[in-house]
Motif scaffolding. Sequence first.
Motif, PDB file in Angstrom:
ATOM      1  N   LEU A 141       1.098  -1.657   0.258  1.00 23.86           N
ATOM      2  CA  LEU A 141      -0.072   0.059  -0.292  1.00 23.86           C
ATOM      3  C   LEU A 141       1.082   1.091  -0.041  1.00 23.86           C
ATOM      4  O   LEU A 141       0.654   2.207  -0.534  1.00 23.86           O
ATOM      5  CB  LEU A 141      -1.069   0.039   0.963  1.00 23.86           C
ATOM      6  N   THR A 142       1.893   1.177   0.357  1.00 28.33           N
ATOM      7  CA  THR A 142       2.885   2.185   0.306  1.00 28.33           C
ATOM      8  C   THR A 142       3.429   2.416  -0.613  1.00 28.33           C
ATOM      9  O   THR A 142       4.440   4.146  -1.081  1.00 28.33           O
ATOM     10  CB  THR A 142       3.936   2.234   1.730  1.00 28.33           C
ATOM     11  N   VAL A 143       4.153   1.674  -1.198  1.00 27.30           N
ATOM     12  CA  VAL A 143       4.556   1.815  -2.923  1.00 27.30           C
ATOM     13  C   VAL A 143       3.369   2.319  -3.725  1.00 27.30           C
ATOM     14  O   VAL A 143       3.740   3.364  -4.134  1.00 27.30           O
ATOM     15  CB  VAL A 143       5.308   0.317  -3.053  1.00 27.30           C
ATOM     16  N   VAL A 144       2.275   2.074  -2.994  1.00 28.88           N
ATOM     17  CA  VAL A 144       0.859   2.226  -4.429  1.00 28.88           C
ATOM     18  C   VAL A 144       0.941   3.650  -3.931  1.00 28.88           C
ATOM     19  O   VAL A 144       0.588   4.677  -4.894  1.00 28.88           O
ATOM     20  CB  VAL A 144      -0.115   2.029  -4.111  1.00 28.88           C
ATOM     21  N   ILE A 147       3.337   6.019  -5.151  1.00 22.92           N
ATOM     22  CA  ILE A 147       4.084   6.009  -6.441  1.00 22.92           C
ATOM     23  C   ILE A 147       2.987   7.664  -7.178  1.00 22.92           C
ATOM     24  O   ILE A 147       2.958   8.081  -7.827  1.00 22.92           O
ATOM     25  CB  ILE A 147       3.876   4.752  -7.115  1.00 22.92           C
ATOM     26  N   ARG A 148       1.584   7.369  -6.560  1.00 18.39           N
ATOM     27  CA  ARG A 148       1.149   8.631  -7.117  1.00 18.39           C
ATOM     28  C   ARG A 148       1.030   9.635  -6.674  1.00 18.39           C
ATOM     29  O   ARG A 148       1.417  10.284  -7.086  1.00 18.39           O
ATOM     30  CB  ARG A 148      -0.811   7.909  -6.203  1.00 18.39           C
ATOM     31  N   PHE A 149       1.777   9.891  -5.002  1.00 13.24           N
ATOM     32  CA  PHE A 149       2.290  10.959  -4.346  1.00 13.24           C
ATOM     33  C   PHE A 149       3.482  11.676  -4.382  1.00 13.24           C
ATOM     34  O   PHE A 149       3.864  12.859  -3.939  1.00 13.24           O
ATOM     35  CB  PHE A 149       1.479  11.648  -3.259  1.00 13.24           C
ATOM     36  N   GLY A 150       4.184  10.811  -4.443  1.00 11.33           N
ATOM     37  CA  GLY A 150       6.031  10.736  -4.826  1.00 11.33           C
ATOM     38  C   GLY A 150       6.964  10.120  -4.603  1.00 11.33           C
ATOM     39  O   GLY A 150       6.810  10.013  -2.925  1.00 11.33           O
ATOM     40  N   PHE A 151       7.017   9.242  -5.131  1.00 13.34           N
ATOM     41  CA  PHE A 151       7.936   7.402  -4.371  1.00 13.34           C
ATOM     42  C   PHE A 151       9.365   7.953  -4.327  1.00 13.34           C
ATOM     43  O   PHE A 151       9.794   7.736  -2.541  1.00 13.34           O
ATOM     44  CB  PHE A 151       8.217   7.066  -5.921  1.00 13.34           C
ATOM     45  N   ARG A 157       4.924  11.570   2.926  1.00 12.75           N
ATOM     46  CA  ARG A 157       4.243  10.948   3.561  1.00 12.75           C
ATOM     47  C   ARG A 157       4.260   8.796   2.959  1.00 12.75           C
ATOM     48  O   ARG A 157       3.452   9.114   2.061  1.00 12.75           O
ATOM     49  CB  ARG A 157       2.974  10.605   4.992  1.00 12.75           C
ATOM     50  N   PHE A 158       5.181   8.204   3.883  1.00  6.01           N
ATOM     51  CA  PHE A 158       5.084   6.684   3.463  1.00  6.01           C
ATOM     52  C   PHE A 158       3.601   6.320   4.148  1.00  6.01           C
ATOM     53  O   PHE A 158       3.315   5.136   5.364  1.00  6.01           O
ATOM     54  CB  PHE A 158       6.457   6.710   4.071  1.00  6.01           C
ATOM     55  N   PHE A 159       3.172   6.349   3.313  1.00  2.00           N
ATOM     56  CA  PHE A 159       1.507   6.137   3.537  1.00  2.00           C
ATOM     57  C   PHE A 159       1.207   6.173   5.319  1.00  2.00           C
ATOM     58  O   PHE A 159       0.122   7.653   5.082  1.00  2.00           O
ATOM     59  CB  PHE A 159       0.782   4.130   3.630  1.00  2.00           C
ATOM     60  N   LEU A 160       1.114   5.379   6.167  1.00  4.11           N
ATOM     61  CA  LEU A 160       0.504   5.789   7.113  1.00  4.11           C
ATOM     62  C   LEU A 160       1.675   6.666   8.103  1.00  4.11           C
ATOM     63  O   LEU A 160       1.012   7.513   9.143  1.00  4.11           O
ATOM     64  CB  LEU A 160       0.430   4.760   8.234  1.00  4.11           C
ATOM     65  N   ASN A 161       2.633   6.709   7.990  1.00  5.76           N
ATOM     66  CA  ASN A 161       3.318   7.741   9.082  1.00  5.76           C
ATOM     67  C   ASN A 161       4.833   8.048   7.906  1.00  5.76           C
ATOM     68  O   ASN A 161       4.899   8.113   6.358  1.00  5.76           O
ATOM     69  CB  ASN A 161       3.402   6.364   9.673  1.00  5.76           C
ATOM     70  N   GLY A 162       5.468   8.786   8.644  1.00  5.30           N
ATOM     71  CA  GLY A 162       6.701   9.150   7.975  1.00  5.30           C
ATOM     72  C   GLY A 162       8.264   8.610   8.165  1.00  5.30           C
ATOM     73  O   GLY A 162       7.856   7.724   8.518  1.00  5.30           O
ATOM     74  N   PRO A 163       9.460   9.134   7.220  1.00  2.39           N
ATOM     75  CA  PRO A 163      10.069   7.969   7.036  1.00  2.39           C
ATOM     76  C   PRO A 163      10.387   7.409   8.488  1.00  2.39           C
ATOM     77  O   PRO A 163      11.460   6.693   8.588  1.00  2.39           O
ATOM     78  CB  PRO A 163      10.926   9.208   5.848  1.00  2.39           C
ATOM     79  N   ILE A 164      11.067   8.529   9.211  1.00  2.15           N
ATOM     80  CA  ILE A 164      11.591   7.707  11.159  1.00  2.15           C
ATOM     81  C   ILE A 164      11.043   6.319  11.239  1.00  2.15           C
ATOM     82  O   ILE A 164      11.670   5.312  10.933  1.00  2.15           O
ATOM     83  CB  ILE A 164      11.355   9.168  11.498  1.00  2.15           C
TER      84      ILE A 164
END
Length: 391
Positions: A141-144, A147-151, A157-164
Motif C-alpha cells: 500500500l505504501t508503494v502504491v 507512486i501516486r504522490f511522490g515515490f 508521507r510513507f502512507f501511514l507515517n513519516g520516514p523515521i
Amino acid sequence: METMSSISTVIRRDSFVFAIFLSAFVYLLLVFGGVLPFSDEDSLKPIMKGVMLVGFILLFCFVDFRRKSVESLLLFSAAGLFFGVLLLVRASNFEFAVEKIDGAIVCSCIVALLLDHGYRRFGRERFQFAFVIFSVFVLILTVVYKIRFGFFDRSTRFFLNGPIVYGWIMGLCAILSFDLWSSRRHSYLLFLSFGFFLALIWTESKGSVLAFLLAMCVYLLWDLRRNIKSIVFVFCFLFCVFFLFSDVLMDMLSNSRLAAVGRFLNGDLGGADEGSFGVRSILAEKATQEFWDNPIFGIGIGEFRFGEYVYPHNQHLEIFAELGVFFGIAHLLFVFSSFVVASRVNKAIILLFAVAASFSGDASYLRFLYSFCLIGYLGREPVSRGQVREA
C-alpha cells in the motif's frame, strides 16, 4: 449477541486470522504511538489513538491474557504513570508531555502484552510470520501511495507515517524475516528480509540504516559457530548484489541524504540540513549542557528548546536532560538488563531501537525500544506452535 458470540469464537480458535489481526494491532500501536487521545502536532492522531484505546478495551474483554504478564506490566505502568503525573507539574506543554508518557509507558506495556500473548498462543515464529505478512501488505500500500504522490519525495508521507517510524518498522521486519529464514530456510523469507532492507534504504533515514547494520552484525555474530554457513551465504549474496548493482547504488546514494553516512564515518560532520549528523551533534551538545546545568531533576519533561527544535533527536540524552540523572540511569539499566536476558533475535531488535534512538525521535518513540525490553521480563515464550503450553 450473535455477533459477540462469533467474535468470541474466532478469538478462542487459534486461527492465523486472529494472529494477523493481533499483529496489525501491534503495528498500528507502534505507528500511532499510544492510546491516550493527545497530540501536539497532528489533529488526526488523537482520533486514531482513541480508536486504538477502544480496540484494546475490547481485546482485553475477549482475550484471555496471561495473568502473570498482566500483573507485571501493570506494575511497570503504575510506576511509570505515577512518576509521569508528578513530572506533568513542571510541564509547560501539557499535550506534548502526555504524548511522551503515553508512548514510552502506556503504549509500550500494551504492545508488550500483545506480543507476549501472540508468542505464547501461536508460538514466536508463527506470530513473527503474521507480523511480517501484515507488514508486507502495508508495504504494498505504501508503494502504491508513494507512486501516486511522490515515490522519491521524502517529504511525502510513507502512507501511514513519516520516514523515521517507517524506517524503524522496516528494519524490525527485516530482522524478523531473517530470523524466520534462519530457522525455516525458506528462500522467500530471505528475499523478504532484503526487500524490507531496501524499504529502509528508501526512507533515507541514516541513523536507522546504521542501527540496522549494527543489529544484524550482533545477530549474526552472537552464535557464530552455529550460524557460520548462514553468515557466509548472506555475505556472498550481498557481495553478488553489490557487484551487479554497485554503479547504480553509488549514483543513487551520492545524490541522497544517505551520503551523510560517509561523512559520519570519515569524521566530517558538516552540512546544515536537518537530517545531517552535524545538526544532531549540536543538539546532543545542547542536551548535554542542559543536563550538566540541571543534573538532579532535569529541565522538565517536554522543556527542551533549541531554535526550531523541541527535542534533541537523541532519546537517551533527552531523558537525562529533561528528567535528570536518576531517571537517566534507571533508563540505561533497564535497557542494558533487558538486553542481557533477551533472546538472540530480541537482542538484535533492542540494539536496533537503542541505536536508532540515538539519532531520531523524542521520548514517545521509546515505545519501540521499551516494548521489546519488557518482553524479556515476561518469561520465555515458545518458539513454535507445537511448544505452546498452558501458562
